[in-house]
Design a protein around this motif. Structure first.
Motif, PDB file in Angstrom:
ATOM      1  N   VAL A  36     -37.163 -22.264   0.417  1.00 22.04           N
ATOM      2  CA  VAL A  36     -36.463 -21.993   1.669  1.00 22.04           C
ATOM      3  C   VAL A  36     -35.739 -20.663   1.513  1.00 22.04           C
ATOM      4  CG1 VAL A  36     -34.681 -22.780   3.246  1.00 22.04           C
ATOM      5  CG2 VAL A  36     -36.162 -24.436   2.147  1.00 22.04           C
ATOM      6  N   SER A  37     -35.995 -19.760   2.432  1.00 24.44           N
ATOM      7  CA  SER A  37     -35.363 -18.441   2.352  1.00 24.44           C
ATOM      8  C   SER A  37     -34.076 -18.425   3.172  1.00 24.44           C
ATOM      9  CB  SER A  37     -36.318 -17.375   2.878  1.00 24.44           C
ATOM     10  OG  SER A  37     -36.499 -17.529   4.263  1.00 24.44           O
ATOM     11  N   ALA A  38     -33.299 -17.381   2.992  1.00 26.85           N
ATOM     12  CA  ALA A  38     -32.078 -17.198   3.768  1.00 26.85           C
ATOM     13  C   ALA A  38     -32.410 -17.065   5.256  1.00 26.85           C
ATOM     14  CB  ALA A  38     -31.322 -15.970   3.273  1.00 26.85           C
ATOM     15  N   ARG A  39     -33.521 -16.436   5.551  1.00 25.24           N
ATOM     16  CA  ARG A  39     -33.942 -16.280   6.953  1.00 25.24           C
ATOM     17  C   ARG A  39     -34.248 -17.644   7.586  1.00 25.24           C
ATOM     18  NH1 ARG A  39     -38.004 -11.665   8.159  1.00 25.24           N
ATOM     19  NH2 ARG A  39     -36.061 -10.593   7.788  1.00 25.24           N
TER      20      ARG A  39
ATOM     21  N   TYR B 138     -29.474 -22.513  11.761  1.00 27.33           N
ATOM     22  CA  TYR B 138     -28.087 -22.449  12.250  1.00 27.33           C
ATOM     23  C   TYR B 138     -27.842 -21.085  12.914  1.00 27.33           C
ATOM     24  CZ  TYR B 138     -27.477 -26.209   8.796  1.00 27.33           C
ATOM     25  OH  TYR B 138     -27.597 -27.349   8.059  1.00 27.33           O
ATOM     26  N   PRO B 139     -28.464 -20.796  14.038  1.00 26.51           N
ATOM     27  CA  PRO B 139     -28.361 -19.438  14.605  1.00 26.51           C
ATOM     28  C   PRO B 139     -26.969 -19.065  15.105  1.00 26.51           C
ATOM     29  CG  PRO B 139     -29.518 -20.892  16.112  1.00 26.51           C
ATOM     30  CD  PRO B 139     -29.301 -21.670  14.852  1.00 26.51           C
ATOM     31  N   LYS B 140     -26.160 -20.036  15.525  1.00 23.51           N
ATOM     32  CA  LYS B 140     -24.823 -19.718  16.036  1.00 23.51           C
ATOM     33  C   LYS B 140     -23.817 -19.482  14.919  1.00 23.51           C
ATOM     34  CE  LYS B 140     -25.373 -22.202  20.347  1.00 23.51           C
ATOM     35  NZ  LYS B 140     -24.897 -23.308  21.176  1.00 23.51           N
ATOM     36  N   GLN B 141     -24.042 -20.115  13.762  1.00 19.98           N
ATOM     37  CA  GLN B 141     -23.065 -20.035  12.684  1.00 19.98           C
ATOM     38  C   GLN B 141     -23.437 -19.043  11.580  1.00 19.98           C
ATOM     39  OE1 GLN B 141     -24.554 -23.027  13.490  1.00 19.98           O
ATOM     40  NE2 GLN B 141     -22.951 -24.351  14.282  1.00 19.98           N
ATOM     41  N   LEU B 142     -24.738 -18.803  11.366  1.00 23.74           N
ATOM     42  CA  LEU B 142     -25.183 -18.011  10.214  1.00 23.74           C
ATOM     43  C   LEU B 142     -26.123 -16.888  10.623  1.00 23.74           C
ATOM     44  CD1 LEU B 142     -26.117 -20.999   7.889  1.00 23.74           C
ATOM     45  CD2 LEU B 142     -23.941 -19.803   7.971  1.00 23.74           C
TER      46      LEU B 142
ATOM     47  N   GLY C 102     -30.596  -8.717   4.404  1.00 21.00           N
ATOM     48  CA  GLY C 102     -31.013  -8.311   3.060  1.00 21.00           C
ATOM     49  C   GLY C 102     -31.299  -9.470   2.130  1.00 21.00           C
ATOM     50  N   GLY C 103     -31.791 -10.578   2.660  1.00 24.29           N
ATOM     51  CA  GLY C 103     -32.110 -11.729   1.826  1.00 24.29           C
ATOM     52  C   GLY C 103     -30.916 -12.590   1.476  1.00 24.29           C
ATOM     53  N   LYS C 104     -29.749 -12.267   2.035  1.00 21.97           N
ATOM     54  CA  LYS C 104     -28.545 -13.071   1.799  1.00 21.97           C
ATOM     55  C   LYS C 104     -28.142 -13.757   3.092  1.00 21.97           C
ATOM     56  CE  LYS C 104     -26.747 -10.267  -1.938  1.00 21.97           C
ATOM     57  NZ  LYS C 104     -25.615  -9.486  -2.438  1.00 21.97           N
ATOM     58  N   LEU C 105     -27.508 -14.907   2.946  1.00 16.87           N
ATOM     59  CA  LEU C 105     -27.087 -15.695   4.089  1.00 16.87           C
ATOM     60  C   LEU C 105     -25.582 -15.532   4.295  1.00 16.87           C
ATOM     61  CD1 LEU C 105     -28.188 -17.781   6.130  1.00 16.87           C
ATOM     62  CD2 LEU C 105     -27.445 -19.543   4.536  1.00 16.87           C
ATOM     63  N   PHE C 106     -25.191 -15.117   5.509  1.00 23.99           N
ATOM     64  CA  PHE C 106     -23.787 -14.851   5.819  1.00 23.99           C
ATOM     65  C   PHE C 106     -23.284 -15.795   6.901  1.00 23.99           C
ATOM     66  CE2 PHE C 106     -25.320 -10.855   4.135  1.00 23.99           C
ATOM     67  CZ  PHE C 106     -24.270 -10.435   3.329  1.00 23.99           C
ATOM     68  N   CYS C 107     -22.016 -16.140   6.810  1.00 23.34           N
ATOM     69  CA  CYS C 107     -21.331 -16.935   7.829  1.00 23.34           C
ATOM     70  C   CYS C 107     -20.808 -15.973   8.898  1.00 23.34           C
ATOM     71  CB  CYS C 107     -20.190 -17.709   7.183  1.00 23.34           C
ATOM     72  SG  CYS C 107     -19.177 -18.607   8.371  1.00 23.34           S
ATOM     73  N   ARG C 108     -21.009 -16.319  10.177  1.00 20.83           N
ATOM     74  CA  ARG C 108     -20.533 -15.460  11.263  1.00 20.83           C
ATOM     75  C   ARG C 108     -19.008 -15.533  11.422  1.00 20.83           C
ATOM     76  NH1 ARG C 108     -24.658 -13.403  14.348  1.00 20.83           N
ATOM     77  NH2 ARG C 108     -26.627 -14.553  14.272  1.00 20.83           N
ATOM     78  N   VAL C 109     -18.406 -16.651  11.049  1.00 19.18           N
ATOM     79  CA  VAL C 109     -16.965 -16.832  11.241  1.00 19.18           C
ATOM     80  C   VAL C 109     -16.162 -16.052  10.209  1.00 19.18           C
ATOM     81  CG1 VAL C 109     -15.101 -18.532  11.290  1.00 19.18           C
ATOM     82  CG2 VAL C 109     -17.324 -19.082  12.287  1.00 19.18           C
TER      83      VAL C 109
ATOM     84  N   HIS D 117     -19.598 -25.978   4.493  1.00 20.99           N
ATOM     85  CA  HIS D 117     -18.926 -24.750   4.920  1.00 20.99           C
ATOM     86  C   HIS D 117     -18.743 -24.729   6.438  1.00 20.99           C
ATOM     87  CE1 HIS D 117     -17.587 -20.609   4.554  1.00 20.99           C
ATOM     88  NE2 HIS D 117     -18.319 -20.347   5.623  1.00 20.99           N
ATOM     89  N   ILE D 118     -19.759 -25.145   7.173  1.00 20.90           N
ATOM     90  CA  ILE D 118     -19.679 -25.158   8.634  1.00 20.90           C
ATOM     91  C   ILE D 118     -18.629 -26.170   9.097  1.00 20.90           C
ATOM     92  CG2 ILE D 118     -20.965 -25.763  10.735  1.00 20.90           C
ATOM     93  CD1 ILE D 118     -23.407 -24.426   9.392  1.00 20.90           C
ATOM     94  N   LYS D 119     -18.587 -27.348   8.454  1.00 21.94           N
ATOM     95  CA  LYS D 119     -17.559 -28.347   8.801  1.00 21.94           C
ATOM     96  C   LYS D 119     -16.162 -27.797   8.537  1.00 21.94           C
ATOM     97  CE  LYS D 119     -20.350 -32.409   7.913  1.00 21.94           C
ATOM     98  NZ  LYS D 119     -20.595 -33.533   6.995  1.00 21.94           N
ATOM     99  N   LYS D 120     -16.008 -27.095   7.412  1.00 21.53           N
ATOM    100  CA  LYS D 120     -14.717 -26.508   7.067  1.00 21.53           C
ATOM    101  C   LYS D 120     -14.307 -25.480   8.125  1.00 21.53           C
ATOM    102  CE  LYS D 120     -14.280 -23.191   4.323  1.00 21.53           C
ATOM    103  NZ  LYS D 120     -14.073 -22.098   3.430  1.00 21.53           N
ATOM    104  N   ASN D 121     -15.253 -24.663   8.564  1.00 26.62           N
ATOM    105  CA  ASN D 121     -14.953 -23.650   9.588  1.00 26.62           C
ATOM    106  C   ASN D 121     -14.559 -24.294  10.905  1.00 26.62           C
ATOM    107  OD1 ASN D 121     -15.278 -21.415   8.030  1.00 26.62           O
ATOM    108  ND2 ASN D 121     -17.394 -21.066   8.608  1.00 26.62           N
ATOM    109  N   LYS D 122     -15.242 -25.379  11.290  1.00 19.52           N
ATOM    110  CA  LYS D 122     -14.920 -26.050  12.552  1.00 19.52           C
ATOM    111  C   LYS D 122     -13.512 -26.624  12.504  1.00 19.52           C
ATOM    112  CE  LYS D 122     -19.544 -27.140  14.133  1.00 19.52           C
ATOM    113  NZ  LYS D 122     -20.523 -28.178  14.433  1.00 19.52           N
ATOM    114  N   SER D 123     -13.145 -27.242  11.381  1.00 19.49           N
ATOM    115  CA  SER D 123     -11.799 -27.810  11.293  1.00 19.49           C
ATOM    116  C   SER D 123     -10.749 -26.694  11.251  1.00 19.49           C
ATOM    117  CB  SER D 123     -11.666 -28.719  10.074  1.00 19.49           C
ATOM    118  OG  SER D 123     -11.849 -27.985   8.881  1.00 19.49           O
ATOM    119  N   SER D 124     -11.058 -25.571  10.611  1.00 21.21           N
ATOM    120  CA  SER D 124     -10.123 -24.443  10.569  1.00 21.21           C
ATOM    121  C   SER D 124      -9.913 -23.862  11.959  1.00 21.21           C
ATOM    122  CB  SER D 124     -10.647 -23.335   9.649  1.00 21.21           C
ATOM    123  OG  SER D 124     -10.795 -23.813   8.341  1.00 21.21           O
ATOM    124  N   ARG D 125     -10.979 -23.730  12.729  1.00 20.04           N
ATOM    125  CA  ARG D 125     -10.852 -23.202  14.090  1.00 20.04           C
ATOM    126  C   ARG D 125     -10.075 -24.159  14.981  1.00 20.04           C
ATOM    127  NH1 ARG D 125     -16.611 -21.712  15.989  1.00 20.04           N
ATOM    128  NH2 ARG D 125     -17.223 -22.831  14.144  1.00 20.04           N
ATOM    129  N   ALA D 126     -10.284 -25.467  14.775  1.00 20.10           N
ATOM    130  CA  ALA D 126      -9.554 -26.452  15.573  1.00 20.10           C
ATOM    131  C   ALA D 126      -8.071 -26.367  15.277  1.00 20.10           C
ATOM    132  CB  ALA D 126     -10.065 -27.861  15.275  1.00 20.10           C
TER     133      ALA D 126
END
Length: 108
Positions: free
Chosen positions: A53-56, A62-66, A70-77, A93-102
């Motif tokens: 499975v590649s980063a792409r 997860y198009p809204k969050q990530l 360059g072959g690396k996976l980044f969080c949008r938040v 990580h996504i769950k952590k971001n959702k709770s942080s935003r809340a």
């Protein structure tokens, strides 16, 4: 060398080659087999990592969050780099971001 000895050596070499072919051909044709550099490597049996499975691919999941760059996976938040081989790491990580935003919305 005598003729008999030459025949024995030739038969021994043919047998050794047949054994090598019977061992390495199934490895090369196996889908679990990974060729890295100049050596063949089998993945660990107890590995929880997704090897193919590649980063792409993860960014498409997860198009809204990530996003991938360059072959690396980044969080949008938070713009941090994530390990794309472990789906559970991404989900955590996504769950952590959702709770942080809340918390920011409630407290801010």
């Amino acid at each position: 060398y005598g003729v008999q000895q030459q025949r024995r050596v030739r038969a021994y070499i043919m047998h050794a080659c047949a054994m090598l072919v019977s061992i390495f051909v199934p490895l090369v044709l196996s889908s679990r087999f990974d060729f890295v550099g100049s050596e063949f490597r089998m993945p660990p049996k107890n590995s929880k990592k997704a090897l193919y499975v590649s980063a792409r691919d993860r960014a498409k999941d997860y198009p809204k969050q990530l996003y991938e760059d360059g072959g690396k996976l980044f969080c949008r938040v938070c713009s941090c780099v994530l390990d794309h081989t472990r789906k559970s790491t991404i989900d955590d990580h996504i769950k952590k971001n959702k709770s942080s935003r809340a918390l920011l919305v409630v407290c801010g």
